[in-house]
Write a protein that holds these residues in place. Structure first.
Motif, short mmCIF file in Angstrom:
data_model
loop_
_atom_site.label_atom_id
_atom_site.label_comp_id
_atom_site.label_asym_id
_atom_site.label_seq_id
_atom_site.Cartn_x
_atom_site.Cartn_y
_atom_site.Cartn_z
N GLY A 97 -34.64 43.16 -10.74
CA GLY A 97 -34.67 44.53 -10.26
C GLY A 97 -35.01 45.53 -11.34
O GLY A 97 -35.79 46.46 -11.12
N GLY A 116 -36.99 39.46 -4.27
CA GLY A 116 -36.55 40.79 -3.90
C GLY A 116 -35.32 40.77 -3.01
O GLY A 116 -34.41 41.60 -3.18
N THR A 132 -31.90 42.37 -4.25
CA THR A 132 -31.38 43.51 -3.48
C THR A 132 -29.93 43.28 -3.09
O THR A 132 -29.08 44.18 -3.21
CB THR A 132 -32.23 43.74 -2.22
OG1 THR A 132 -33.58 44.02 -2.60
CG2 THR A 132 -31.69 44.90 -1.41
N ALA A 155 -35.34 46.31 -6.94
CA ALA A 155 -35.27 45.02 -6.26
C ALA A 155 -35.79 45.08 -4.84
O ALA A 155 -36.28 44.07 -4.31
CB ALA A 155 -33.82 44.51 -6.25
N ASN A 179 -31.54 49.43 -10.28
CA ASN A 179 -31.62 48.02 -9.87
C ASN A 179 -31.87 47.90 -8.37
O ASN A 179 -32.64 47.04 -7.93
CB ASN A 179 -30.33 47.30 -10.24
CG ASN A 179 -30.20 47.06 -11.73
OD1 ASN A 179 -31.21 47.00 -12.44
ND2 ASN A 179 -28.99 46.93 -12.21
#
Length: 470
Positions: free
Chosen positions: A242, A433, A437, A381, A377
């Motif tokens: 991220g 991702g 996340t 992300a 972050n």
């Protein structure tokens, strides 16, 4: 009469020249209407050149994200440097694919040969339909407005540190309010070409600050008796994913800057120059901060520097950069919403009101989650990954495939290796991702959430009112 004859002569001469131009790699001639529109897009009056566009791209991207790179390596070790190199190459590829998408749209659709205020969503809509436009709009707004929140928090931190060294102290929440109010007038400019000197200042201040940071932290690191490097972890890799992706968060602004170029077909040259500049900044910063300080490095590398004139100069340079870059990163979503709300593109009070309200909304979010690393972050992300890794190669393949068999449009046949590369980026972006996340959201819920400043203020005010005798 003479003027009319001259105009007719010029028209016939232009049409004669157009009729002789051949499509690249084809034996057929371009339709005159198509060429006329293409010619218009090749010479936008007052547009950006290659060097200026490259400075815009580098100045917009090399911002707050670079300050988190040394901390990102805590969870990956030295292998994080390979992540930076890999993301550099992938971002370069994705950025150039976006540039080719816009060139293909200009070749096929006449309405894209003039000024367009929402180029990325237009690419998404022509590639996959209405949903591509909507998803692109949402991702761009979250990314760039999320970056704006990071900028407000970081500017407030730096300003508080500078003024605090002089003996004047205010809370971070108070500084954020002051910062937001001061930034509002800077957002009133129209498009990137209207404030190109800001981009030059943003890039120069970033480069100067990074050089001083690297030298200072290396000197500080040599004075440490022992350096501790935590072992790499899977969670550390997700955090680094991220953080590093946020450092390359400028892909969503690529089409906006390309739309302001004199010759949009030359955008790829500007993208290559910009990404190379970023790599020359990011790699030494990450390596120098991590290896010099080890586990002592913080999520904002400036806070890891010892006190002295070097830190003061760095804070001033970064303040100048962040203030300069703030209107650049918030400009694309502002243009998108202004198009939706039918706000005229020239300078007017409606634009000023809308952009002022937008900054106040960013201030509210920043006051609610006043953590530099947490916001960075999460945005890096999620939406940055979509806009940089997933959408560009996918849209590029769809638009290129749609040119095959269309009369009067150059065919774009994608080689097998390039198609494999595109799908590889898409898979990595979606899987990496999604995991990053989830990890970022977990961190925000577990460690970054606290009672917002405005709630504390109102609770104190309410308690004060209750304590006052009637």
């Amino acid at each position: 009469m003479r003027i009319r004859l001259k105009r007719m002569f010029r028209r016939f001469r232009l049409l004669d020249m157009e009729a002789e131009v051949l499509l690249p790699g084809h034996g057929e001639k371009i339709e005159m209407n198509s060429l006329a529109g293409s010619h218009t897009s090749q010479a936008v009056k007052g547009g950006l050149g290659i060097a200026t566009a490259a400075i815009f791209l580098a100045g917009e991207m090399a911002g707050s994200g670079v300050l988190a790179l040394p901390y990102a390596l805590l969870g990956t070790g030295w292998t994080g440097l390979f992540l930076i190199a890999m993301f550099t190459v992938n971002s370069l590829f994705s950025g150039t694919r976006l540039g080719l998408c816009w060139v293909m749209l200009e070749e096929r659709y006449e309405e894209f040969r003039g000024h367009v205020r929402d180029p990325y969503p237009c690419i998404g809509e022509k590639a996959v339909g209405r949903w591509g436009r909507i998803v692109s709009l949402v991702a761009i707004c979250i990314t760039l407005y999320g970056g704006g929140c990071v900028f407000i928090v970081l500017i407030a931190q730096l300003l508080g540190s500078l003024v605090g060294s002089a003996g004047f102290h205010l809370t971070l929440c108070t500084w954020m309010v002051i910062v937001a109010v001061c930034l509002i007038p800077l957002t009133w400019a129209g498009t990137p070409k209207d404030f190109w000197p800001i981009a030059v200042g943003a890039l120069l201040t970033t480069v100067t600050a990074c050089i001083i940071i690297i030298i200072k932290v290396v000197i500080d690191g040599n004075e440490l008796e022992q350096k501790v490097y935590p072992p790499p972890t899977f969670q550390g890799f997700l955090k680094a994913f991220g953080s590093i992706m946020f450092a390359f968060a400028g892909a969503s602004t690529f089409p906006t800057i390309q739309a302001d170029m004199k010759n949009r077909s030359q955008f790829n040259y500007a993208a290559v120059i910009a990404i190379l500049i970023l790599f020359l900044i990011y790699f030494p910063m990450a390596a120098g901060g991590y290896f010099a300080l080890g586990e002592l490095v913080q999520d904002n590398i400036v806070l890891s520097m010892s006190d002295g004139w070097e830190r003061v100069v760095v804070e001033i340079m970064l303040l100048l950069h962040l203030v300069s870059a703030f209107p650049i990163i918030t400009n694309p979503p502002a243009q998108i919403f202004e198009e939706i709300l039918s706000i005229p593109s020239d300078f007017n009070w409606k634009r000023c009101v809308f952009r002022s309200i937008s900054v106040l909304i960013l201030l509210f979010v920043a006051e609610s989650v006043p953590s530099f690393g947490a916001i960075l972050n999460l945005v890096g992300a999620s939406t940055v990954t979509l806009l940089t890794f997933v959408f560009p190669p996918f849209f590029y393949m769809k638009i290129a495939d749609a040119t095959i068999g269309v009369k009067g449009v150059p065919e774009r046949r994608i080689p097998v290796w390039e198609r494999v590369y595109c799908w590889g980026l898409i898979v990595i972006g979606i899987l990496g991702g999604a995991c990053a996340t989830y990890n970022a959201m977990s961190d925000i819920v577990a460690t970054s959430l606290s009672i917002p400043c405005y709630l504390i203020y109102f609770s104190d005010m309410f308690a004060t009112c209750l304590s006052v005798p009637l």
